[in-house]
Design a protein around this motif. Sequence first.
Motif, PDB file in Angstrom:
ATOM      1  N   VAL B   8       0.835  -1.199   0.000  1.00 25.40           N
ATOM      2  CA  VAL B   8       0.000   0.000   0.000  1.00 25.40           C
ATOM      3  C   VAL B   8       0.873   1.254   0.000  1.00 25.40           C
ATOM      4  N   ALA B   9       0.307   2.317  -0.528  1.00 25.61           N
ATOM      5  CA  ALA B   9       0.960   3.624  -0.482  1.00 25.61           C
ATOM      6  C   ALA B   9       0.718   4.229   0.894  1.00 25.61           C
ATOM      7  N   GLY B  10       1.784   4.645   1.552  1.00 24.74           N
ATOM      8  CA  GLY B  10       1.629   5.255   2.869  1.00 24.74           C
ATOM      9  C   GLY B  10       1.518   4.219   3.959  1.00 24.74           C
ATOM     10  N   THR B  11       0.963   4.638   5.080  1.00 25.18           N
ATOM     11  CA  THR B  11       0.930   3.747   6.245  1.00 25.18           C
ATOM     12  C   THR B  11      -0.504   3.360   6.597  1.00 25.18           C
ATOM     13  N   LEU B  12      -0.597   2.280   7.340  1.00 23.22           N
ATOM     14  CA  LEU B  12      -1.874   1.819   7.872  1.00 23.22           C
ATOM     15  C   LEU B  12      -1.768   1.809   9.390  1.00 23.22           C
ATOM     16  N   ILE B  43       2.507  -7.328   4.771  1.00 22.20           N
ATOM     17  CA  ILE B  43       2.093  -5.997   4.310  1.00 22.20           C
ATOM     18  C   ILE B  43       3.337  -5.133   4.122  1.00 22.20           C
ATOM     19  N   ASP B  44       3.435  -4.489   2.956  1.00 23.45           N
ATOM     20  CA  ASP B  44       4.511  -3.518   2.727  1.00 23.45           C
ATOM     21  C   ASP B  44       3.901  -2.116   2.653  1.00 23.45           C
ATOM     22  N   GLU B  45       4.338  -1.253   3.543  1.00 22.37           N
ATOM     23  CA  GLU B  45       3.892   0.150   3.507  1.00 22.37           C
ATOM     24  C   GLU B  45       4.956   0.943   2.741  1.00 22.37           C
ATOM     25  N   VAL B  46       4.578   1.428   1.581  1.00 24.14           N
ATOM     26  CA  VAL B  46       5.544   2.039   0.671  1.00 24.14           C
ATOM     27  C   VAL B  46       5.298   3.547   0.568  1.00 24.14           C
ATOM     28  N   GLU B  47       6.370   4.313   0.648  1.00 26.83           N
ATOM     29  CA  GLU B  47       6.231   5.771   0.542  1.00 26.83           C
ATOM     30  C   GLU B  47       5.643   6.177  -0.813  1.00 26.83           C
ATOM     31  N   HIS B  48       4.810   7.224  -0.781  1.00 20.96           N
ATOM     32  CA  HIS B  48       4.182   7.673  -2.030  1.00 20.96           C
ATOM     33  C   HIS B  48       5.213   7.958  -3.116  1.00 20.96           C
ATOM     34  N   GLU B  49       6.327   8.565  -2.743  1.00 21.72           N
ATOM     35  CA  GLU B  49       7.291   8.934  -3.794  1.00 21.72           C
ATOM     36  C   GLU B  49       8.030   7.734  -4.376  1.00 21.72           C
TER      37      GLU B  49
ATOM     38  N   VAL D  46      10.998  -7.353   8.032  1.00 19.15           N
ATOM     39  CA  VAL D  46       9.624  -6.836   8.079  1.00 19.15           C
ATOM     40  C   VAL D  46       9.147  -6.779   9.536  1.00 19.15           C
ATOM     41  N   GLU D  47       8.545  -5.664   9.901  1.00 18.85           N
ATOM     42  CA  GLU D  47       8.035  -5.530  11.274  1.00 18.85           C
ATOM     43  C   GLU D  47       6.977  -6.604  11.584  1.00 18.85           C
TER      44      GLU D  47
END
Lengths: 62, 62, 62, 62, 62, 62
Positions: B8-12, B43-49, D46-47
């Motif tokens: 996902v883009a950003g964090t959850l 889950i991978d939290e990926v930075e928008h940029e 991964v966390e």
Amino acid sequence: MPYVNIRVAGTLSKDQKRNICKGVTDVISKESGKPPEAILIFIDEVEHENIAKGGTLLTPPR
Amino acid sequence: MPYVNIRVAGTLSKDQKRNICKGVTDVISKESGKPPEAILIFIDEVEHENIAKGGTLLTPPR
Amino acid sequence: MPYVNIRVAGTLSKDQKRNICKGVTDVISKESGKPPEAILIFIDEVEHENIAKGGTLLTPPR
Amino acid sequence: MPYVNIRVAGTLSKDQKRNICKGVTDVISKESGKPPEAILIFIDEVEHENIAKGGTLLTPPR
Amino acid sequence: MPYVNIRVAGTLSKDQKRNICKGVTDVISKESGKPPEAILIFIDEVEHENIAKGGTLLTPPR
Amino acid sequence: MPYVNIRVAGTLSKDQKRNICKGVTDVISKESGKPPEAILIFIDEVEHENIAKGGTLLTPPR
């Protein structure tokens, strides 16, 4: 609906990311005939010590 | 032995992660007949940029 | 722009794929607030002999 | 040109990474006959809260 | 040591693969400063019915 | 809960897969302290023409 994952050692500047994503999207769109909007790219910036080649961890450039 | 990767883009929030993992596991278990315990999710939290669509980097929501 | 990769042992019927993709998209959209259209899922059907758990290759169900 | 991705919960020490990459490269090279230099490994740390098993997020060890 | 994974719906001709890999390697090498020889690309050709957008399986073009 | 993905050019025999999975599991279990049963490996056998190094598609060995 192409999905692209690019994994690099170390970090990229925002300009490098911008140019890589623009260029890769252009190439894939032109060759595959898919519209650019359908192309999704994820870049992973991976620390050198988390990458190995030939069984040896990479060392960051000085 | 299903393996699921969600990027996902950003964090959850932790609650969002908890609910997504519970819900996705339920769906896959019910449809595939595999026991929930066999289902592994990353889950991978990926930075928008670091994500591009149509050759343009995402911008984070304000 | 969530991207989901689901890797399963063996094959799924088209109905199973349809139901899994519908259900997983619903869960992620509802929890993350992203529109369903932004969610892209790739399913990989992997042969049992290409998956190992505990160091032992899976055997297909009879 | 083998590519290996290892995803673990939590972190590894640099020595653990070094030993894992050395050992995994040796095994794959010996069994597949590919030269070690051709083997590329990426480790993802991964966390715990980004991994779920059985629909439940992992909790980090105390 | 960039690693690139390109996943497309359906198949590509060998010429399309050749041109995409050449073009993508050029872009990434030029922007990141890594030598082309260090860039490894894997293409996955995925059946339409194994990809979903918006919760609906893709249908192959006629 | 380590997850390992091994991507190779061409095919492996069942014995090669068995030995690679056994060996890789042993290395990771020993170094990380995770029980072997927690280690999940997926092998992807990828056609040579779907892999490029230095912008050039691999050619299968004769």
